[in-house]
Design a protein around this motif. Structure first.
Motif, mmCIF file in Angstrom:
data_model
loop_
_atom_site.group_PDB
_atom_site.id
_atom_site.type_symbol
_atom_site.label_atom_id
_atom_site.label_comp_id
_atom_site.label_asym_id
_atom_site.label_seq_id
_atom_site.Cartn_x
_atom_site.Cartn_y
_atom_site.Cartn_z
ATOM 1 N N GLN A 140 0.451 -1.103 3.559
ATOM 2 C CA GLN A 140 1.522 -1.826 3.643
ATOM 3 C C GLN A 140 2.077 -0.843 5.323
ATOM 4 O OE1 GLN A 140 5.768 -0.323 1.535
ATOM 5 N NE2 GLN A 140 5.795 -1.957 1.782
ATOM 6 N N GLN A 158 -2.800 -4.363 -0.103
ATOM 7 C CA GLN A 158 -2.223 -5.731 -0.775
ATOM 8 C C GLN A 158 -3.173 -6.277 -1.552
ATOM 9 O OE1 GLN A 158 0.060 -6.370 2.275
ATOM 10 N NE2 GLN A 158 1.890 -4.619 1.724
ATOM 11 N N ARG A 256 1.323 -9.124 -7.749
ATOM 12 C CA ARG A 256 2.410 -8.279 -8.429
ATOM 13 C C ARG A 256 3.275 -8.754 -9.301
ATOM 14 N NH1 ARG A 256 2.150 -5.301 -3.034
ATOM 15 N NH2 ARG A 256 4.510 -4.528 -3.254
ATOM 16 N N GLN A 266 14.736 -7.286 -4.797
ATOM 17 C CA GLN A 266 13.967 -8.002 -3.745
ATOM 18 C C GLN A 266 13.946 -9.137 -3.759
ATOM 19 O OE1 GLN A 266 10.824 -5.306 -2.987
ATOM 20 N NE2 GLN A 266 10.741 -4.009 -4.277
ATOM 21 N N TRP A 316 7.845 -12.421 0.384
ATOM 22 C CA TRP A 316 6.787 -11.373 -0.153
ATOM 23 C C TRP A 316 6.068 -11.468 1.553
ATOM 24 C CZ3 TRP A 316 1.818 -10.227 -0.052
ATOM 25 C CH2 TRP A 316 1.359 -8.920 0.043
ATOM 26 N N ARG A 320 6.488 -8.036 3.526
ATOM 27 C CA ARG A 320 6.081 -6.902 2.916
ATOM 28 C C ARG A 320 5.844 -5.949 3.641
ATOM 29 N NH1 ARG A 320 -0.082 -9.000 3.304
ATOM 30 N NH2 ARG A 320 0.022 -9.820 5.409
ATOM 31 N N ASN A 321 6.328 -5.502 5.017
ATOM 32 C CA ASN A 321 5.360 -4.526 5.428
ATOM 33 C C ASN A 321 6.827 -3.839 6.244
ATOM 34 O OD1 ASN A 321 3.275 -5.027 4.851
ATOM 35 N ND2 ASN A 321 2.266 -5.197 6.171
ATOM 36 N N SER A 373 0.857 -3.439 -8.968
ATOM 37 C CA SER A 373 0.415 -3.904 -7.477
ATOM 38 C C SER A 373 -0.994 -4.311 -7.074
ATOM 39 C CB SER A 373 1.178 -3.219 -6.411
ATOM 40 O OG SER A 373 1.337 -2.028 -6.430
#
Lengths: 466, 466
Positions: A140, A158, A256, A266, A316, A320-321, A373
């Motif tokens: 991330q 990831q 995930r 989320q 996502w 994601r970051n 994950s």
């Protein structure tokens, strides 16, 4: 110290920086507790100086001089660590590797890329993508961390479920040992030639050497990439699906599974309330992706899944970051952190229950949740998030410590691994003694003592107090 | 020594064996040169005693006593090593792990099997297969080697291209350190908790500790297994096919490419003269196997392959672990050995030419050949075989050494890895200094000195002379 700075200046000139700005910026990494201390007026002290290395020779010279004069050195890469491995003090010099920047060699035929260790992750990945290749390592922190930091912290990305963790991507390295000597490992795909010396530095968190170059074994950008999503009645049901597909050997790079709390928080627009969402990314040759897509869907349905909205995968991928900075949260009085641990499949649901109930029963805790994950044949990780809001701001640090303590205590009790990929730093230092056991802890101390007898490299990080 | 034997006897009774038969049987491993010496009347000396350990405590007690009394210990597993890591002398005690036998725990849910280290490989594999699982580690020595020996020598198996080498199969271990303390590593699928301590013992060849238990992460027996064969105009053309399929991520567990000499020698009935034969085994879920089979065939044809006779795969499967004993060959005056090395794709053909010409130009050499049997994204191994018949039997040992010397010299010159999976022992000990470089060699010595200050564990193996 002044003698050291004078000697360093003679050798490295204006690379030795004693400005307030540089010293303030290199006091600590991104550890939540360090940031809280800053905010609450307990700011960490500054180092005596920051050395901006621009070459392996600079690093070697600095370590040699520090050893000669008995001054502790704190290596500093991107500063994105979240466990407190970096914490300077006035009797230390910080050695920044950020000036060790850039690609040294890209070999598309053998798919090898050699970078200087201070190259930022995102830059490195974009550079190899220009040649149709990928490192395949997506922490991330990719835009905040250096490629050398990935190695020093034994990082995971990831896409690890197919592409492995940093130890599966690292081909060779150059590292400066505490005595200033420079180790370069052989560029060979595999060796049975004594212990694998690279492994000593992966996860050493700056205590055994300073990494100056890394060579990665790359992959081609995939022919096909396709997302998929499923949701389950419970996290446990979803875990059974993960286990069943890992077992027979399917390897979607991204896999995930979120508990219902995180699915709701989320992915509210993509996942029905109360369900555990699983998002996947399949990558590879088109035929492999097609076969995997079908088989994984079948296994998920067999485990009780319902098809999910693939929009969740796009969401996502796009976000994601992006995480709120700790500072924003802390300013609003929230204590938030993540704790990633790992264990065997049987213990995963037990560990989930143990941690969520032990942390959740603290009165100030608003939420404890987790997702998986990074999966393996024999187990997976759990990535816990806790959110607390103590009534009194002066209790924030204690609350933080108590959430961590209870999580680590549950791991110790159940025999789970205390750290999947963030490392030890200072936040887990005392629990490392349980993870390694008394003999393992003593062995690690023996290794440290053999390489760095005066204990000058990153003192206070990783190793538990005696 | 007599004091030690007395003390050992007091503690371990008749497990301390000073019979001639036991001492003679534990003088050395299966190193060709040791066998030649035996045959030519230069028999290696016997150890003072053989200790048959039956428990971890036995191993710990033996190492503690040996340390106390300053007596060197030579750990002995299956004795199938081919590099001379095991060589006793009258001032040493041999510690046999063969009595540390059997399965301790089999967890089909998490796919974990815990064995005592002296369990023979074939027995271990058959035991987990009863539960529909496989270790997936198939060294040619599987019926001759122990599971602990696999770890101590950093072994590779014939199915490594998909299933990885021992480091990818080992989940946890128990090892007795030179001071008698017992290290057990955490049973977790992955950790970022300092350096991976297991790695210190993989490839340590008995010099850093004695492995007493190993836990493997298993796989289910595959749903489908199918063979395929192709042949190429040249080894180089075949290597391009290997590289192209590894590159995009296909992973047939078995992927063996023979030069035309070995194709003719071992597969005369299945491969046209002068061609380089490639045999493959695809394994996994039926859909994955079908996709891989098609894609790999396409890539091979694109690289210039012609379809081969699948009978060659059956032939290999049936005969893969049958090799003539060295003794038979030596008695007929032939000096034969294999040397497995590894390097990046670009260097593979160059290394092949360098070794075959350097060794081939020796007048007594009848044949030098090679195959590739373990492939990676960024390179592969070459497994050389040389056959020589010196005119005079008294030149056999020198001829042997010269073939090795020339091969190692070519590796050093080209920067290739000197040992893919047989280890270092004594035959490659001096070349290890080149593989690791001066700093790496010194680092390995430092580690050894820190764990075993008096140098009592397997002295003479692995570490180059100063």
């Amino acid at each position: 110290m002044s003698a050291l700075i004078e000697r360093l200046r003679k050798e490295l000139g204006d690379q030795v920086d004693t400005s307030d700005a540089a010293r303030a910026a290199h006091r600590h990494d991104s550890w939540m507790l360090a940031q809280l201390d800053d905010l609450q007026g307990r700011s960490a002290p500054q180092p005596a100086a920051v050395v901006h290395a621009r070459s392996t020779a600079d690093v070697s010279r600095t370590l040699s001089l520090c050893r000669e004069l008995g001054v502790p050195v704190v290596p500093f890469g991107g500063g994105s660590g979240v466990c407190g491995a970096i914490q300077a003090s006035p009797d230390t010099v910080v050695l920044s590797t950020r000036g060790l920047d850039g690609l040294l060699e890209l070999d598309s035929y053998d798919m090898l890329a050699r970078f200087r260790a201070g190259t930022m992750g995102g830059e490195a990945e974009r550079r190899v993508q220009q040649d149709g290749l990928t490192i395949g390592h997506w922490p991330q922190s990719i835009e905040l961390s250096t490629v050398g930091g990935w190695v020093a912290t034994r990082a995971a990305g990831q896409y690890s479920t197919a592409y492995g963790n940093i130890e599966d991507v690292l081909f060779a390295l150059e590292v400066v040992l505490p005595d200033g000597s420079v180790l370069r490992t052989r560029e060979t795909p595999r060796a049975s030639a004594g212990p694998d010396l690279r492994q000593l530095f992966m996860g050493s968190e700056g205590t055994l050497g300073v990494i100056t170059e890394v060579t990665f074994s790359l992959r081609p950008l995939p022919e096909a990439t396709r997302g998929a999503a499923f949701h389950f009645a419970s996290l446990e049901q979803g875990l059974e699906a993960l286990r069943s597909l890992m077992r027979v050997g399917w390897r979607p790079p991204v896999l995930r599974l979120y508990d219902s709390i995180e699915s709701g928080r989320q992915f509210a627009d993509w996942c029905p309330d109360g369900r555990a969402l699983l998002i996947l990314l399949h990558e590879g040759p088109e035929a492999a992706v097609a076969a995997e897509e079908r088989a994984v869907a079948e296994l998920c349905h067999a485990a009780g899944a319902e098809a999910g909205d693939p929009g969740s995968v796009t969401h996502w991928l796009e976000h994601r970051n992006q995480v709120p900075t700790f500072a924003e949260l802390l300013e609003s009085g929230l204590v938030v952190d993540t704790i990633e641990v790992a264990t065997t499949w049987q213990r995963v649901p037990v560990l989930y229950d143990a941690v969520t109930s032990a942390v959740g029963e603290l009165p100030s805790v608003r939420a404890v949740s987790a997702h998986s994950s990074h999966s393996y044949r024999s187990g997976t990780n759990l990535y816990f998030t806790f959110i607390a809001k103590p009534e009194r701001r002066e209790d924030m640090a204690d609350t933080y410590r108590e959430c961590w303590r209870r999580t680590m205590e549950a791991c110790a009790r159940l025999g789970a691994g205390i750290a999947h990929h963030h490392g030890i730093g200072r936040v887990r230092r005392e629990q490392l003694a349980d993870e390694l056991g008394p003999v393992g802890t003593e062995l690690l101390r023996t290794l440290k003592g053999a390489l760095d007898p005066a204990g000058l490299l990153n003192p206070g990080a990783l190793l538990p107090e005696r």
